[in-house]
Design a protein around this motif. Sequence first.
Motif, mmCIF file in Angstrom:
data_model
loop_
_atom_site.group_PDB
_atom_site.id
_atom_site.type_symbol
_atom_site.label_atom_id
_atom_site.label_comp_id
_atom_site.label_asym_id
_atom_site.label_seq_id
_atom_site.Cartn_x
_atom_site.Cartn_y
_atom_site.Cartn_z
ATOM 1 N N MET A 159 43.103 30.910 24.804
ATOM 2 C CA MET A 159 42.303 30.263 25.860
ATOM 3 C C MET A 159 42.441 30.992 27.190
ATOM 4 S SD MET A 159 42.682 26.155 25.379
ATOM 5 C CE MET A 159 41.638 25.885 26.795
ATOM 6 N N ALA A 160 41.334 31.038 27.938
ATOM 7 C CA ALA A 160 41.374 31.685 29.256
ATOM 8 C C ALA A 160 40.333 31.062 30.173
ATOM 9 C CB ALA A 160 41.095 33.182 29.107
ATOM 10 N N THR A 161 40.658 31.022 31.469
ATOM 11 C CA THR A 161 39.624 30.674 32.458
ATOM 12 C C THR A 161 39.275 31.935 33.239
ATOM 13 O OG1 THR A 161 41.162 30.076 34.223
ATOM 14 C CG2 THR A 161 40.487 28.303 32.752
ATOM 15 N N ILE A 162 38.049 31.960 33.742
ATOM 16 C CA ILE A 162 37.545 33.140 34.456
ATOM 17 C C ILE A 162 37.072 32.695 35.837
ATOM 18 C CG2 ILE A 162 35.650 34.813 34.473
ATOM 19 C CD1 ILE A 162 35.874 34.934 31.435
ATOM 20 N N SER A 163 37.514 33.397 36.873
ATOM 21 C CA SER A 163 37.115 33.023 38.238
ATOM 22 C C SER A 163 35.641 33.336 38.465
ATOM 23 C CB SER A 163 37.922 33.810 39.268
ATOM 24 O OG SER A 163 39.265 33.490 39.147
ATOM 25 N N PRO A 164 35.005 32.565 39.359
ATOM 26 C CA PRO A 164 33.594 32.822 39.650
ATOM 27 C C PRO A 164 33.393 34.203 40.267
ATOM 28 C CG PRO A 164 34.328 30.756 40.661
ATOM 29 C CD PRO A 164 35.536 31.429 40.120
ATOM 30 N N GLY A 165 32.298 34.830 39.940
ATOM 31 C CA GLY A 165 31.888 36.068 40.600
ATOM 32 C C GLY A 165 32.586 37.317 40.104
ATOM 33 N N ILE A 166 33.484 37.212 39.138
ATOM 34 C CA ILE A 166 34.207 38.402 38.669
ATOM 35 C C ILE A 166 33.307 39.227 37.740
ATOM 36 C CG2 ILE A 166 36.212 39.212 37.334
ATOM 37 C CD1 ILE A 166 37.135 37.949 39.883
ATOM 38 N N PHE A 167 32.591 38.534 36.873
ATOM 39 C CA PHE A 167 31.743 39.242 35.901
ATOM 40 C C PHE A 167 30.275 38.936 36.166
ATOM 41 C CE2 PHE A 167 35.730 38.361 33.528
ATOM 42 C CZ PHE A 167 36.131 39.675 33.329
ATOM 43 N N ASN A 168 29.430 39.837 35.728
ATOM 44 C CA ASN A 168 27.986 39.596 35.843
ATOM 45 C C ASN A 168 27.507 38.795 34.647
ATOM 46 O OD1 ASN A 168 27.713 41.022 38.192
ATOM 47 N ND2 ASN A 168 27.525 42.969 37.096
ATOM 48 N N GLU A 169 26.446 38.045 34.866
ATOM 49 C CA GLU A 169 25.846 37.342 33.733
ATOM 50 C C GLU A 169 24.884 38.295 33.026
ATOM 51 O OE1 GLU A 169 24.027 34.528 36.579
ATOM 52 O OE2 GLU A 169 22.160 34.912 35.501
ATOM 53 N N GLN A 170 24.590 37.972 31.784
ATOM 54 C CA GLN A 170 23.587 38.746 31.065
ATOM 55 C C GLN A 170 22.232 38.166 31.458
ATOM 56 O OE1 GLN A 170 24.822 39.403 27.195
ATOM 57 N NE2 GLN A 170 23.010 40.474 26.571
ATOM 58 N N GLY A 171 21.277 39.014 31.779
ATOM 59 C CA GLY A 171 19.983 38.509 32.255
ATOM 60 C C GLY A 171 19.293 37.613 31.235
ATOM 61 N N HIS A 172 18.400 36.775 31.727
ATOM 62 C CA HIS A 172 17.624 35.876 30.867
ATOM 63 C C HIS A 172 16.702 36.725 29.974
ATOM 64 C CE1 HIS A 172 15.268 32.096 30.220
ATOM 65 N NE2 HIS A 172 14.344 32.994 29.945
ATOM 66 N N ASN A 173 16.767 36.513 28.680
ATOM 67 C CA ASN A 173 15.946 37.307 27.768
ATOM 68 C C ASN A 173 15.362 36.382 26.698
ATOM 69 O OD1 ASN A 173 14.896 39.056 25.894
ATOM 70 N ND2 ASN A 173 16.547 40.568 26.101
ATOM 71 N N GLU A 174 14.053 36.151 26.812
ATOM 72 C CA GLU A 174 13.380 35.200 25.906
ATOM 73 C C GLU A 174 13.471 35.650 24.448
ATOM 74 O OE1 GLU A 174 12.061 32.281 26.184
ATOM 75 O OE2 GLU A 174 12.191 32.071 28.363
ATOM 76 N N SER A 175 13.664 36.970 24.253
ATOM 77 C CA SER A 175 13.643 37.444 22.864
ATOM 78 C C SER A 175 14.981 37.216 22.146
ATOM 79 C CB SER A 175 13.256 38.925 22.819
ATOM 80 O OG SER A 175 14.280 39.669 23.428
ATOM 81 N N PHE A 176 16.019 36.797 22.909
ATOM 82 C CA PHE A 176 17.291 36.494 22.229
ATOM 83 C C PHE A 176 17.088 35.331 21.272
ATOM 84 C CE2 PHE A 176 20.273 38.206 25.770
ATOM 85 C CZ PHE A 176 20.254 39.452 25.167
ATOM 86 N N ARG A 177 17.681 35.445 20.120
ATOM 87 C CA ARG A 177 17.556 34.373 19.125
ATOM 88 C C ARG A 177 18.913 33.717 18.913
ATOM 89 N NH1 ARG A 177 13.574 33.635 20.379
ATOM 90 N NH2 ARG A 177 11.653 34.683 19.877
ATOM 91 N N GLY A 178 18.893 32.419 18.729
ATOM 92 C CA GLY A 178 20.139 31.709 18.463
ATOM 93 C C GLY A 178 19.798 30.336 17.917
ATOM 94 N N GLU A 179 20.805 29.586 17.532
ATOM 95 C CA GLU A 179 20.522 28.254 16.983
ATOM 96 C C GLU A 179 21.182 27.178 17.837
ATOM 97 O OE1 GLU A 179 22.272 27.597 13.161
ATOM 98 O OE2 GLU A 179 24.072 28.737 13.634
ATOM 99 N N ILE A 180 20.470 26.054 17.939
ATOM 100 C CA ILE A 180 21.054 24.902 18.638
ATOM 101 C C ILE A 180 21.450 23.901 17.564
ATOM 102 C CG2 ILE A 180 20.625 23.032 20.284
ATOM 103 C CD1 ILE A 180 18.550 24.904 21.623
ATOM 104 N N VAL A 181 22.749 23.635 17.465
ATOM 105 C CA VAL A 181 23.239 22.742 16.410
ATOM 106 C C VAL A 181 23.603 21.408 17.053
ATOM 107 C CG1 VAL A 181 25.011 22.414 14.637
ATOM 108 C CG2 VAL A 181 24.169 24.717 15.163
ATOM 109 N N ARG A 182 22.932 20.376 16.587
ATOM 110 C CA ARG A 182 23.219 19.052 17.134
ATOM 111 C C ARG A 182 24.430 18.475 16.400
ATOM 112 N NH1 ARG A 182 19.530 14.729 19.318
ATOM 113 N NH2 ARG A 182 20.810 12.884 19.030
ATOM 114 N N VAL A 183 25.471 18.149 17.135
ATOM 115 C CA VAL A 183 26.687 17.624 16.504
ATOM 116 C C VAL A 183 26.737 16.116 16.751
ATOM 117 C CG1 VAL A 183 29.212 17.755 16.453
ATOM 118 C CG2 VAL A 183 27.869 19.797 16.984
#
Length: 527
Positions: A159-183
Amino acid sequence: MADDFQVWVFGDHRNFFQDRLTLQVLAQARRLADKRKGLAVVVLLGHEVDDIAKEYIAHGAHRVLKINHPLLANYQVDLFTSTICDLIHEHGPDIFLLGGSDFGRELAPRMAKRLKVGLCADCIELELDSETGKLTASSPAFGGSVVARIAWSESRPWMATISPGIFNEQGHNESFRGEIVRVEKNIDEAQIRVRTVSSFREPKQVRPLEDANVVVAGGRGMKDVNGFHYVRELAMMLGGEVGATRPAVDEHWTSHDNLIGQTGKSIKPRLLITCGTSGAIQYTAGIKEAETIVAVNRDPHAFIFQIADLGVVADANSFLPALIAEIKRHQFQEITELYRAGRIQEEIGGDSTFGRRIKRLREDRKLTTGQLASQTGETPEFIDRVEKDTVTPPVSFLLQLAHAFDIDPSNFLSKQEKIEIGEKRHEGFFKRTQSYSYRTLTAGAADKHLRAFMVTIEPKKRHKIVEYKHPGEEFVYVMSGELEITLGSKAYHLKPGETIHFNSETKHRLRNLCEEKCELIVVLYTP
Ligand SMILES: Cc1cc2nc3c(=O)[nH]c(=O)nc-3n(C[C@H](O)[C@H](O)[C@H](O)COP(=O)(O)OP(=O)(O)OC[C@H]3O[C@@H](n4cnc5c(N)ncnc54)[C@H](O)[C@@H]3O)c2cc1C
């Protein structure tokens, strides 16, 4: 247990800032997962958060585990800890990352304790060791003076926490595919030990810190939230904005929006006053473009003095109050002089009129005309006319202003002005006492600031309602009868033995509600 290598992220989505932080953490999760051809998974707890789940996919999540429930609409640390730990027990992820937001910092150690795993806080670097395959991290320690290398043992998740602003986010990309699993999960209300009664968003700064002409910044040396208040007050006096170093933000003395430096904002004010800050490189990275830097630090060898144009070696908690008092004195002297000049010649022109100065002081203090009106006991229209120099206010207005701006007026008023104010006080007092029968309890104190009276108000039919306001304070003790006292628009009913103490600049009126005499002790303080 999952077959794939899984890097999980806590989906902290309360507001925009935390949202970005989760995206920064997610980019790291994705990078680590890709190294092992594994999965970056966001755990999203909330109510009606479908759009957020889609955003996480568009920012690189392979999967979003979504638990949707009304009881999860507000963050509850106990409930979130147990719900996420249950999920971890079921799925066995390899890594669990959280943003170092307020809530992330609260949640992470509780989870680590419950799961009996290691947690590294405020990581600035995360890698998978090429030999052992284990997670390793870098994290600042001892106030940032050393960077520690951390390696995890076998027990997972790492486990780790990351401070704000240290890393860049990956830009928004509509072509990324993933699944939303309802638990589906039974959410046990009994686990909620803290109830959120209401919540609101902290208002955004009116003027962005990056564009401010004057910034007053505070660091760890301000000691505590009370010390940091001087930073805020000085910024207000100078019409500037508040800035802070990381420790001041971490201690919640001010919001993250005010953080200056490598992981905060870069500022370019004409004047920066930086107090109780050592001048760490991560902070000074954000102040390089400040035109003039004044540093206040009690350590003459502090690095900040090497980049400051002017250095004050002093205890900031003593120096700032003294500086604030001096600025107030100067400002009030200036408005008193402008007031006098305006009285002598109606139009003195230029930028320096009484009204314009009042307007600037009001705006520096971020007060609306309505707020200044209520603090001075005037109407917003009157303040507006004063600011436009279309009315010459009575000298008592100076006194009310002094109170509103928390300035001791006694040194500034001339003898004549004090007499004028005294006459006004007598006039108000005379008008008031005409309506009541009263007996003074402080004989010979007509000119004094504190006076006490035994007041009798006749039964309601015969009582004439009168309304007053005057600078100072008032205390009322009901001896007999039933009193209605209206302060502004709010009415209070007082019975024998009950008291009320109020700012007498609020319009107030007294009324006897019953069929008998109402007897009161009234203590007036007029400055
Ligand atoms: C990757 C990374 C990113 C970082 N990003 C940032 C960032 O963006 N912004 C940032 O600010 N920090 C950042 N930091 C933290 C940074 O390294 C420093 O720890 C931080 O800037 C120190 O803040 P400070 O000057 O308030 O505290 P300190 O370094 O503890 O200095 C406090 C100073 O106050 C003085 N002092 C104490 N008491 C008094 C008093 N009564 N009166 C006057 N002076 C007094 C002391 O002499 C001392 O010089 C980052 C660190 C890392 C590792």
